[in-house]
Scaffold this motif. Sequence first.
Motif, PDB file in Angstrom:
ATOM      1  N   THR A  64       1.002  -1.278   0.128  1.00  0.00           N
ATOM      2  CA  THR A  64      -0.363  -0.149  -0.219  1.00  0.00           C
ATOM      3  C   THR A  64       0.522   1.389   0.235  1.00  0.00           C
ATOM      4  O   THR A  64       0.109   1.666  -0.690  1.00  0.00           O
ATOM      5  CB  THR A  64      -0.381   0.536   1.312  1.00  0.00           C
ATOM      6  N   PRO A  65       1.955   1.358   0.877  1.00  0.00           N
ATOM      7  CA  PRO A  65       2.957   2.505   0.803  1.00  0.00           C
ATOM      8  C   PRO A  65       3.369   3.007  -0.213  1.00  0.00           C
ATOM      9  O   PRO A  65       3.784   3.841  -1.495  1.00  0.00           O
ATOM     10  CB  PRO A  65       3.294   2.701   2.296  1.00  0.00           C
ATOM     11  N   LEU A  66       4.256   0.715  -0.578  1.00  0.00           N
ATOM     12  CA  LEU A  66       4.434   1.302  -1.841  1.00  0.00           C
ATOM     13  C   LEU A  66       4.506   1.907  -3.079  1.00  0.00           C
ATOM     14  O   LEU A  66       4.471   2.310  -4.186  1.00  0.00           O
ATOM     15  CB  LEU A  66       5.240  -0.113  -1.837  1.00  0.00           C
ATOM     16  N   ASN A  67       2.616   1.141  -3.125  1.00  0.00           N
ATOM     17  CA  ASN A  67       1.513   1.921  -4.665  1.00  0.00           C
ATOM     18  C   ASN A  67       2.018   3.585  -4.412  1.00  0.00           C
ATOM     19  O   ASN A  67       2.454   4.278  -5.668  1.00  0.00           O
ATOM     20  CB  ASN A  67       0.320   1.564  -4.204  1.00  0.00           C
ATOM     21  N   ALA A  68       1.679   4.045  -3.369  1.00  0.00           N
ATOM     22  CA  ALA A  68       1.561   5.736  -3.463  1.00  0.00           C
ATOM     23  C   ALA A  68       3.037   6.460  -3.523  1.00  0.00           C
ATOM     24  O   ALA A  68       3.576   7.186  -3.682  1.00  0.00           O
ATOM     25  CB  ALA A  68       1.624   5.935  -2.177  1.00  0.00           C
ATOM     26  N   ILE A  69       4.584   5.863  -3.062  1.00  0.00           N
ATOM     27  CA  ILE A  69       5.982   6.149  -3.438  1.00  0.00           C
ATOM     28  C   ILE A  69       6.274   6.167  -4.457  1.00  0.00           C
ATOM     29  O   ILE A  69       6.724   6.832  -5.079  1.00  0.00           O
ATOM     30  CB  ILE A  69       6.619   5.378  -2.521  1.00  0.00           C
ATOM     31  N   GLU A  70       6.492   4.593  -5.690  1.00  0.00           N
ATOM     32  CA  GLU A  70       5.872   4.903  -6.731  1.00  0.00           C
ATOM     33  C   GLU A  70       5.148   5.378  -8.203  1.00  0.00           C
ATOM     34  O   GLU A  70       5.817   6.380  -8.554  1.00  0.00           O
ATOM     35  CB  GLU A  70       5.761   3.655  -7.161  1.00  0.00           C
ATOM     36  N   GLY A  71       3.474   5.880  -7.599  1.00  0.00           N
ATOM     37  CA  GLY A  71       2.928   6.418  -8.068  1.00  0.00           C
ATOM     38  C   GLY A  71       3.289   7.956  -8.526  1.00  0.00           C
ATOM     39  O   GLY A  71       3.365   8.473  -9.196  1.00  0.00           O
ATOM     40  N   PHE A  72       3.396   8.731  -6.841  1.00  0.00           N
ATOM     41  CA  PHE A  72       3.713   9.619  -6.930  1.00  0.00           C
ATOM     42  C   PHE A  72       4.937  10.387  -7.511  1.00  0.00           C
ATOM     43  O   PHE A  72       5.482  11.441  -7.291  1.00  0.00           O
ATOM     44  CB  PHE A  72       3.193  10.254  -5.377  1.00  0.00           C
ATOM     45  N   SER A  73       6.367   9.182  -7.000  1.00  0.00           N
ATOM     46  CA  SER A  73       6.953   9.464  -7.392  1.00  0.00           C
ATOM     47  C   SER A  73       7.749   9.625  -8.968  1.00  0.00           C
ATOM     48  O   SER A  73       7.911  11.007  -9.708  1.00  0.00           O
ATOM     49  CB  SER A  73       8.599   8.578  -7.079  1.00  0.00           C
ATOM     50  N   GLU A  93       7.349  11.352   1.592  1.00  0.00           N
ATOM     51  CA  GLU A  93       7.336  11.304   2.946  1.00  0.00           C
ATOM     52  C   GLU A  93       6.738  10.958   3.388  1.00  0.00           C
ATOM     53  O   GLU A  93       6.510   9.891   4.264  1.00  0.00           O
ATOM     54  CB  GLU A  93       7.998  12.875   3.400  1.00  0.00           C
ATOM     55  N   SER A  94       5.717  10.542   3.992  1.00  0.00           N
ATOM     56  CA  SER A  94       4.669   9.982   4.530  1.00  0.00           C
ATOM     57  C   SER A  94       4.522   8.620   4.452  1.00  0.00           C
ATOM     58  O   SER A  94       4.277   7.799   5.415  1.00  0.00           O
ATOM     59  CB  SER A  94       3.126  10.372   4.794  1.00  0.00           C
ATOM     60  N   ASN A  95       3.898   7.756   3.593  1.00  0.00           N
ATOM     61  CA  ASN A  95       4.459   6.845   2.826  1.00  0.00           C
ATOM     62  C   ASN A  95       5.182   5.854   3.266  1.00  0.00           C
ATOM     63  O   ASN A  95       5.569   5.129   3.487  1.00  0.00           O
ATOM     64  CB  ASN A  95       3.461   6.412   1.946  1.00  0.00           C
ATOM     65  N   ASN A  96       6.637   6.605   2.720  1.00  0.00           N
ATOM     66  CA  ASN A  96       8.206   6.158   3.457  1.00  0.00           C
ATOM     67  C   ASN A  96       7.822   5.911   4.751  1.00  0.00           C
ATOM     68  O   ASN A  96       8.704   5.043   5.486  1.00  0.00           O
ATOM     69  CB  ASN A  96       9.141   7.444   3.158  1.00  0.00           C
ATOM     70  N   THR A  97       7.195   7.300   5.400  1.00  0.00           N
ATOM     71  CA  THR A  97       7.623   6.110   7.180  1.00  0.00           C
ATOM     72  C   THR A  97       6.886   5.501   7.408  1.00  0.00           C
ATOM     73  O   THR A  97       6.878   4.938   8.737  1.00  0.00           O
ATOM     74  CB  THR A  97       7.230   7.716   8.183  1.00  0.00           C
ATOM     75  N   ARG A  98       5.231   5.676   7.253  1.00  0.00           N
ATOM     76  CA  ARG A  98       4.905   4.710   7.005  1.00  0.00           C
ATOM     77  C   ARG A  98       5.637   3.298   6.746  1.00  0.00           C
ATOM     78  O   ARG A  98       5.297   1.917   7.929  1.00  0.00           O
ATOM     79  CB  ARG A  98       3.417   4.440   6.177  1.00  0.00           C
ATOM     80  N   LEU A  99       6.109   2.655   5.416  1.00  0.00           N
ATOM     81  CA  LEU A  99       6.467   1.825   5.132  1.00  0.00           C
ATOM     82  C   LEU A  99       7.657   1.767   6.167  1.00  0.00           C
ATOM     83  O   LEU A  99       7.901   0.113   6.808  1.00  0.00           O
ATOM     84  CB  LEU A  99       7.455   2.443   3.685  1.00  0.00           C
ATOM     85  N   ALA A 399      -2.397  -5.483  -9.249  1.00  0.00           N
ATOM     86  CA  ALA A 399      -1.575  -5.547  -7.899  1.00  0.00           C
ATOM     87  C   ALA A 399      -0.423  -3.674  -7.678  1.00  0.00           C
ATOM     88  O   ALA A 399      -0.100  -3.387  -8.638  1.00  0.00           O
ATOM     89  CB  ALA A 399      -0.447  -6.633  -7.976  1.00  0.00           C
ATOM     90  N   LYS A 400      -0.989  -3.197  -6.445  1.00  0.00           N
ATOM     91  CA  LYS A 400      -0.265  -2.283  -5.291  1.00  0.00           C
ATOM     92  C   LYS A 400       1.129  -2.635  -5.301  1.00  0.00           C
ATOM     93  O   LYS A 400       0.620  -3.508  -5.005  1.00  0.00           O
ATOM     94  CB  LYS A 400      -1.626  -1.983  -5.087  1.00  0.00           C
ATOM     95  N   PRO A 401       1.425  -2.010  -5.738  1.00  0.00           N
ATOM     96  CA  PRO A 401       2.062  -0.880  -6.413  1.00  0.00           C
ATOM     97  C   PRO A 401       2.300  -1.325  -7.687  1.00  0.00           C
ATOM     98  O   PRO A 401       2.537  -2.175  -8.471  1.00  0.00           O
ATOM     99  CB  PRO A 401       3.242  -0.439  -6.153  1.00  0.00           C
ATOM    100  N   PHE A 402       1.455  -0.837  -8.566  1.00  0.00           N
ATOM    101  CA  PHE A 402       1.299  -0.670 -10.326  1.00  0.00           C
ATOM    102  C   PHE A 402       2.212   0.187 -10.839  1.00  0.00           C
ATOM    103  O   PHE A 402       2.029   1.306 -10.059  1.00  0.00           O
ATOM    104  CB  PHE A 402      -0.253  -0.634 -10.779  1.00  0.00           C
ATOM    105  N   ARG A 403       2.329   0.427 -12.246  1.00  0.00           N
ATOM    106  CA  ARG A 403       2.833   1.436 -12.731  1.00  0.00           C
ATOM    107  C   ARG A 403       1.773   2.830 -13.894  1.00  0.00           C
ATOM    108  O   ARG A 403       0.991   1.777 -13.907  1.00  0.00           O
ATOM    109  CB  ARG A 403       3.794   0.723 -14.010  1.00  0.00           C
ATOM    110  N   VAL A 404       2.345   3.748 -13.726  1.00  0.00           N
ATOM    111  CA  VAL A 404       1.023   4.898 -13.960  1.00  0.00           C
ATOM    112  C   VAL A 404       0.384   4.358 -15.728  1.00  0.00           C
ATOM    113  O   VAL A 404      -0.333   4.200 -15.313  1.00  0.00           O
ATOM    114  CB  VAL A 404       1.646   6.143 -13.370  1.00  0.00           C
ATOM    115  N   GLU A 405       1.848   4.269 -16.310  1.00  0.00           N
ATOM    116  CA  GLU A 405       1.482   3.841 -17.152  1.00  0.00           C
ATOM    117  C   GLU A 405       0.721   2.807 -17.997  1.00  0.00           C
ATOM    118  O   GLU A 405      -0.045   2.335 -18.607  1.00  0.00           O
ATOM    119  CB  GLU A 405       2.751   3.972 -18.307  1.00  0.00           C
ATOM    120  N   ASP A 406       1.063   1.272 -17.035  1.00  0.00           N
ATOM    121  CA  ASP A 406      -0.333  -0.070 -16.650  1.00  0.00           C
ATOM    122  C   ASP A 406      -2.046   0.315 -16.847  1.00  0.00           C
ATOM    123  O   ASP A 406      -2.405   0.060 -17.393  1.00  0.00           O
ATOM    124  CB  ASP A 406       0.618  -0.568 -15.843  1.00  0.00           C
TER     125      ASP A 406
END
Length: 417
Positions: A64-73, A93-99, A399-406
């Motif tokens: 779940t946090p990886l999905n946000a980190i990868e997507g927003f990056s 940063e928030s999701n990185n802290t969570r992870l 599956a999360k995390p997913f690629r934006v393009e996908d």
Amino acid sequence: MNQDEKEVLLQKYAEVSRQLTLANQRLEQANQKLKEYEEKAAKAMKESQMKSLFLANMSHEIRTPLNAIEGFSRIMVETDSAEERMTYMEIIESNNTRLMSLVNEILDLSRVESGDIVIKNSPTDLGTLFNSIKQLFKFRCPETVQLVVNRPDVAVTMNTDENRLTQVFSNLISNALKHTPRGTITFGFNMVNNGQHIEFYVKDTGSGIAPDFIAHIFDTYASKDADQQKGFGLGLALCKIIVEKMGGTINVQSEVGKGSTFTFRLPFHGTFGGMSTNNQASTIGMRTLRVNNRIDEANMKTILVAEDEESNYELVRIVLQKRYRLLRAHNGIEAVTMNEDEKPDLILMDIRMPEMDGLDATRIIKEVDSDTPIIALSAYAFDENIREAKAAGCDAFMAKPFRVEDLIEIVKKYIGE
């Protein structure tokens, strides 16, 4: 029959009785052994099931946090707005802290099992500590949930382990957010026993806990509903271990449908200062990102996004909002109702949601509207999770995390642009 024949017959009868008694004893021993084996097998099977569920929950919590980190990056590089970049950075940063917190929990569990958890006390200003906890959850608290800090309007310094105390609060508030899709979460403390103890608490107005489960709420592999995969993870088990290591106790009171209150009481060693300049209570909510693009939605196809995690929804919204009209459902019940009212062209369905999960929502929707494509977006990505989603009626699985393009491509595949 003469006397000799009678004696022979009696001897044979005695031998048969002896053999029968011996057989019964052996049968009883065999049954006892069988019972022991059955108990061991049942215990092993239960432990295996709980560990499997634990691994599934950990997979979800990590993805779940990886999905946000990868997507927003990825989408950070696509905007020219410094304000938007800063907002995306704060979410990352928030999701990185969570992870990182989750990783630390897993490591802590390993240390606990080896008896290697250490409490390091030092003077800690509780006002500063509570402000830090509030900031920690700034981007994890959705608009539908109000986070309230409530404490006496007196400066208090406590000799305690600041990091461990923060960890307990973080775990309890995270747990409350999982089970409170809307309402209020309040955390604070009170002095009790004439100042000999301090009682901290986290109270929510969420779904509550069934009475028969409360006794197991602090177990390592606790799960409220194995079918819906709504577990309580490692957090509560670690809370109990940490609190007890700090010389305290932790309890929970709950009522189904009305919420839960977790309290933990610690011996108080510290000082009271003067009146604090901090307000007694403050509230925060997750602010929604505002993009001031003027979009003609009349000719756009509609996508219903069923997602209870705010950062995950924001990622989907930012990626798709220029191409499609988006609707938001916070749980499965809202998804079913909004599908009937709005007739979307496509549904992006999270699996683990409060009140009704995505699988049940999909089944209901497909019964009355089999033509609307439903794409499952889930951090539960084991083979059995994919099979369950397909069996429930989902047309595709990401599956999360997913690629934006996908995400863009799979949406195009089902409804075009």
